[in-house]
Design a protein around this motif. Structure first.
Motif: not given
Ligand code: NAI
Length: 334
Positions: A68-71, A240-242, A258-260, A263-265, A271-273
């Motif tokens: 999974g993604p890591i902040t 989108g990133l979902g 995943p690429v995303h 998504a702390p918001d 709500l996540a896809n």
């Molecule tokens: P993010 O990819 O987390 O979110 C960007 C936007 O896309 C946000 O509005 C979010 O709500 C939306 N989004 C992302 N994934 C979604 C999903 N599965 N379903 C619905 N909406 C989705 O990018 P952001 O906000 O720039 O980064 C947040 C944290 O994640 C940062 O700490 C960053 O460093 C980290 N990050 C980690 C990655 C990894 O673990 N490979 C890759 C990219 C960012």
């Protein structure tokens, strides 16, 4: 035969989308012993590090991981765990397929290309320093070895997937030495693959062309930073990133994610896809040779999307992460 696979739930929406993915993979009947290890925010608090050695060792032993993604803290704090994992395990190729789905309301239809992003160097080598108090330098590292390796990977992928063209992205008009070397390596490798068309393009022009005519592209190879930026841009083209999965591939270890980001918001709100994570799981199943199970999930996903009511909020629908997951599992069992 049971597979031992490392599972990192990650931060933010990570636990939600990875739990969904695990349920769906388990529903295919493939026998997996998930070795669940923690990295990220939770281990910073408990163990003082976002990436305990145990996590790297688990991936080294099992050779395959779903992550999974890591902040990563912005502008301060620890370095990216994601980058560290890729560098420590030498996961040199980041593979990001971009496919439009029938029925999904996206900017473009009939999109089908793969981004092959160099994953170990460029501005991600983390070599930065202050020059006095008012200037900072980041060193961009491009080596012949890594550039040839990623370009060869892109051409091999193009060949095995019976695709036709490789597009190399660069900015060698400005960075004549570093991007110039990447381009030189691409041109050299291209000569070994006479049946594959090769084109080169400057990254800013590429950003425009991807927005205007993404159907033109087949396999895109890029240094680390351009590959990263163009991946999110490309995800935007298809909904989108979902919807954007990924894989980090090394000589004998592969980590699917995943690429995303985290998504702390939308964290903890159902709500996540989970589709990007699920499709990363599909890539993993194909990698370990479980193509039937992978196909089962792909078909279930595309049948799920056929019903316009089956949409998560990011795609204009009302389903939560859990409800969407149930629909996919129902469709798999039909
Ligand atoms: P993010 O990819 O987390 O979110 C960007 C936007 O896309 C946000 O509005 C979010 O709500 C939306 N989004 C992302 N994934 C979604 C999903 N599965 N379903 C619905 N909406 C989705 O990018 P952001 O906000 O720039 O980064 C947040 C944290 O994640 C940062 O700490 C960053 O460093 C980290 N990050 C980690 C990655 C990894 O673990 N490979 C890759 C990219 C960012």
């Amino acid at each position: 035969m049971a597979y031992n696979i490392t599972l990192i739930l990650g931060d933010g929406i990570g636990p939600e989308v990875m739990t969904s993915t695990r349920k769906i993979i388990d529903a295919t009947g493939v026998d997996i012993n998930w070795e669940i290890v923690e990295a990220g925010a939770t281990t910073v608090e408990a163990q003082g590090t976002p990436l305990p050695e145990l996590v790297l060792n688990s991936m080294r032993n099992n050779k395959v991981a779903l992550k999974g993604p890591i902040t990563t803290p912005i502008g301060e704090g620890f370095k990216s765990v994601n980058v560290k994992i890729r560098q420590e395990l030498n996961l040199f190729a980041n593979i990001r397929p971009i496919n439009s789905y029938d029925g999904i309301n996206s900017i473009h239809k009939d999109v089908d290309f793969i981004i092959v992003r160099e994953n170990t160097e460029d501005l991600y080598s983390g070599t930065e320093h202050m020059v006095g108090e008012d200037a900072a330098e980041s060193i961009k590292i491009i080596t012949r070895k890594a550039s040839e390796r990623i370009c060869r990977y892109a051409f091999e992928l193009c060949k095995t997937q019976r695709r036709k063209k490789v597009t190399l992205v660069h900015k060698a008009n400005i960075m004549k030495l570093s991007d110039g070397l990447f381009l030189e390596c691409g041109r050299k490798i291209a000569k070994e693959y006479k049946d594959i068309e090769f084109e080169e393009i400057i990254v800013d022009a590429m950003a425009m062309k991807l927005v205007q005519s993404p159907q033109h592209y087949d396999v895109i190879v890029a240094p680390n930073l351009y590959g990263d930026i163009l991946s999110d841009l490309s995800a935007g083209l298809i909904g989108g990133l979902g919807l954007a999965p990924g894989a980090n591939i090394g000589e004998d270890i592969a980590v699917f994610e995943p690429v995303h980001g985290s998504a702390p918001d939308i964290t903890g709100k159902n709500l996540a896809n989970p589709t990007s994570a699920i499709l990363s799981g599909v890539m993993m199943l194909k990698y370990i040779g479980e193509s039937q199970a992978a196909k089962k999930i792909e078909e279930a996903l595309s049948n799920t999307f056929k019903d316009k009511h089956n949409r998560t909020v990011d795609l204009g629908g009302k389903l939560g992460t859990r409800e969407f997951t149930m629909k996919v599992i129902e469709n798999m069992q039909e």
